[in-house]
Design an enzyme around this catalytic site. Structure first.
Site, PDB file in Angstrom:
ATOM      1  N   GLY A  70     -15.008  16.867  57.398  1.00 12.12           N
ATOM      2  CA  GLY A  70     -13.720  16.561  56.809  1.00 12.12           C
ATOM      3  C   GLY A  70     -13.766  16.409  55.295  1.00 12.12           C
ATOM      4  N   SER A  71     -14.810  15.777  54.809  1.00  8.00           N
ATOM      5  CA  SER A  71     -14.900  15.545  53.360  1.00  8.00           C
ATOM      6  C   SER A  71     -14.952  16.863  52.601  1.00  8.00           C
ATOM      7  CB  SER A  71     -16.142  14.714  53.029  1.00  8.00           C
ATOM      8  OG  SER A  71     -16.083  13.462  53.677  1.00  8.00           O
ATOM      9  N   ASN A 151      -6.609   6.647  58.552  1.00 10.79           N
ATOM     10  CA  ASN A 151      -7.829   6.307  59.291  1.00 10.79           C
ATOM     11  C   ASN A 151      -8.019   4.809  59.503  1.00 10.79           C
ATOM     12  OD1 ASN A 151      -8.164   7.008  56.393  1.00 10.79           O
ATOM     13  ND2 ASN A 151     -10.135   5.998  56.660  1.00 10.79           N
ATOM     14  N   GLN A 179      -7.931  12.388  61.408  1.00  9.23           N
ATOM     15  CA  GLN A 179      -7.681  11.378  62.448  1.00  9.23           C
ATOM     16  C   GLN A 179      -6.705  11.868  63.513  1.00  9.23           C
ATOM     17  OE1 GLN A 179      -9.002   8.289  63.004  1.00  9.23           O
ATOM     18  NE2 GLN A 179     -10.416   8.521  61.300  1.00  9.23           N
ATOM     19  N   SER A 199     -12.396  17.405  61.242  1.00  9.91           N
ATOM     20  CA  SER A 199     -13.810  17.059  61.385  1.00  9.91           C
ATOM     21  C   SER A 199     -14.139  16.847  62.862  1.00  9.91           C
ATOM     22  CB  SER A 199     -14.091  15.769  60.605  1.00  9.91           C
ATOM     23  OG  SER A 199     -15.407  15.335  60.862  1.00  9.91           O
ATOM     24  N   HIS A 201     -16.542  15.289  64.514  1.00 11.27           N
ATOM     25  CA  HIS A 201     -17.046  14.037  65.092  1.00 11.27           C
ATOM     26  C   HIS A 201     -15.954  12.992  65.340  1.00 11.27           C
ATOM     27  CE1 HIS A 201     -17.439  11.130  61.609  1.00 11.27           C
ATOM     28  NE2 HIS A 201     -17.328  12.253  60.915  1.00 11.27           N
ATOM     29  N   THR A 237     -25.886  29.495  55.850  1.00 13.09           N
ATOM     30  CA  THR A 237     -25.937  29.957  57.235  1.00 13.09           C
ATOM     31  C   THR A 237     -25.105  29.026  58.110  1.00 13.09           C
ATOM     32  OG1 THR A 237     -28.135  30.818  56.809  1.00 13.09           O
ATOM     33  CG2 THR A 237     -27.505  30.559  59.130  1.00 13.09           C
ATOM     34  N   CYS A 324     -16.629  -1.947  52.208  1.00  9.96           N
ATOM     35  CA  CYS A 324     -16.754  -0.494  52.170  1.00  9.96           C
ATOM     36  C   CYS A 324     -18.227  -0.142  52.148  1.00  9.96           C
ATOM     37  CB  CYS A 324     -15.972   0.125  51.026  1.00  9.96           C
ATOM     38  SG  CYS A 324     -16.693  -0.129  49.431  1.00  9.96           S
TER      39      CYS A 324
HETATM   40  C1  LIG Z   1     -13.695  10.625  58.781  1.00  8.56           C
HETATM   41  C2  LIG Z   1     -12.637  11.069  57.842  1.00  8.56           C
HETATM   42  C3  LIG Z   1     -12.907  11.982  56.808  1.00  8.56           C
HETATM   43  C4  LIG Z   1     -14.291  12.472  56.534  1.00  8.56           C
HETATM   44  O1  LIG Z   1     -14.777  13.366  57.505  1.00  8.56           O
HETATM   45  P1  LIG Z   1     -16.342  13.655  57.564  1.00  8.56           P
HETATM   46  O2  LIG Z   1     -16.477  14.756  58.568  1.00  8.56           O
HETATM   47  O3  LIG Z   1     -16.998  12.391  58.006  1.00  8.56           O
HETATM   48  O4  LIG Z   1     -16.756  14.096  56.201  1.00  8.56           O
HETATM   49  C5  LIG Z   1     -11.867  12.384  56.010  1.00  8.56           C
HETATM   50  N1  LIG Z   1     -10.617  11.931  56.199  1.00  8.56           N
HETATM   51  C6  LIG Z   1     -10.299  11.086  57.175  1.00  8.56           C
HETATM   52  C7  LIG Z   1      -8.896  10.628  57.351  1.00  8.56           C
HETATM   53  C8  LIG Z   1     -11.310  10.605  58.026  1.00  8.56           C
HETATM   54  O5  LIG Z   1     -10.994   9.727  58.981  1.00  8.56           O
END
Ligand SMILES: *Cc1c(COP(=O)(O)O)cnc(C)c1O
Length: 395
Positions: A70-71, A151, A179, A199, A201, A237, A324
């Protein structure tokens, strides 16, 4: 009892996602860029995953770029839209004060490069007001980036309205949907979403993999330079096992959503009802417009960190907005954004339940939180002052 109630931080991988990941590690280990058969097999698998992922949000496969999570997707989306804006002399961006740091820190970097950023108020209920977005739009606005669901407090934004406004003004609309995706229905066409971050996970897939959706015609900037993978927009890759597991996890989540959501909502509401019985407490964020998984409370007179540690001793994994990852004791920027004062924001607790959380687990959480809050208050000087009338209750 062991209760995992931190699904907003990360989720446990599903059996199907784990099996898929192992299968691709064992059987499809070729490099997708290689021309021989086992390489091409991996490439075909990737394209299947791209189709699968695109289908869930009603996009087309060409609009999906796989990322490390996500980041990275947030960074790439914002930097790309900013570059497109700058090329036309438009350097104004609209966002909100309670975005994830992947968004806020990218915006801060752009501000140093001469962009102007307007952060919209999210009000006490944690919801952006479309009319205020409309008012903030300028001639030189090149991007609106507003998260789908928060989040920390789980509030769901009026994305369709935002998309409509952005489209009417010809401005790119990016949403951090990390989220939301896999938890509530998303349709990028219906909501006029131009870019979206996801993301794996957060929906029972593996860590370190995600994707960026960018509408056809929006040119992405490379964040990672190197080979020509992902149509030259993301070198490196491809994480084939991770991507395959993500696609399976997302498909499963999307398919089971309508079945699992009502039960989750009911357990979320049961949790909210139970925690409300704690005196001088308050739910953070709008009660209805929130993710089926999210409960976030403030309790006066306690520290969130102590609460977490004691809950951990009772087998409950939860989260507090106030600490944090940097180890600083600054209260959550999200809770401050909805107007909680520092002292109150410090006493926060986020519980994010999963599809498999039971009523018994919810009741155990309620009972445990009640017990721990009462215990912490019993020797809290702040609480003593509140109770003696030396200080005034806010909640
Ligand atoms: C967890 C999260 C991210 C970051 O995602 P990662 O895959 O951990 O880098 C970004 N935005 C929100 C709202 C999230 O909850």
């Amino acid at each position: 009892m062991k209760v995992y109630a931190d699904n907003a931080a990360t989720t446990r991988m599903s059996r199907n996602a784990i099996d898929t990941m192992v299968k691709y590690m064992e059987e499809t280990y070729g490099n997708p860029s290689s021309l021989y058969t086992i390489g091409q097999k991996a490439k075909e698998a990737l394209e299947e995953a791209r189709e699968e992922v695109a289908k869930v949000i009603n996009a087309s496969p060409r609009e999906i770029t796989f990322t490390s999570g996500g980041s990275e997707a947030d960074n790439q989306a914002i930097i790309s839209a900013a570059a497109l804006g700058a090329a036309k002399g438009k350097k104004h961006i609209i966002s909100t004060a309670f975005e994830h740091h992947a968004v806020l820190h990218t915006l801060a970097k752009l501000e140093k490069e001469g962009f102007e950023v307007t952060l919209l108020d999210v009000h006490e209920d944690g919801i952006v007001r479309p009319e205020e977005l409309e008012e903030a739009i300028r001639e030189d606005t090149c991007l609106i980036t507003i998260m789908y669901a928060n989040n920390e407090i789980g509030t769901i934004q009026p994305v369709k309205e935002i998309g409509r406004i952005a489209r009417a003004h010809g401005i790119i609309f990016h949403t951090d949907a990390v989220q939301a995706i896999g938890h509530i229905p998303i349709d990028v066409e219906e909501s006029n979403i131009d870019m979206l971050s996801a993301s794996a996970h957060k929906f029972h897939g593996p860590k370190g993999v995600g994707f960026l959706y960018a509408r056809k015609g929006i040119r992405l900037q490379n964040i990672i330079e190197g080979g020509a993978q992902e149509r030259g927009k993301r070198a490196g890759t491809e994480n084939v096992p991770g991507i395959m597991a993500m696609a399976v996890a997302l498909r499963d989540a999307a398919e089971s959503m309508s079945e699992t959501s009502p039960g989750m909502r009911a357990r979320r509401d049961r949790l909210i009802k139970g925690l409300r019985e704690i005196p001088h407490s308050a739910l953070n964020g709008n009660e209805e417009l929130r993710l089926p998984s999210n409960v976030n409370f403030c309790f006066e007179g306690i520290e969130g960190e102590s609460l977490l540690l004691l809950l951990d001793q009772k087998g409950i994994s939860a989260s507090s907005g106030s600490a944090c990852t940097s180890g600083s004791l600054d209260p959550s920027h999200v809770l401050l954004a909805i107007g909680r004062v520092h002292d109150v924001a410090h006493g926060s607790l986020r519980l994010s339940i999963g599809e498999d959380t039971t009523d018994d687990e919810v009741d155990y959480i309620i009972e445990s939180v009640k017990e721990v809050v009462a215990y912490l208050r019993s020797f809290s000087p702040v609480w003593r002052d509140l109770e003696s009338g030396k200080a005034k209750h806010i909640l």
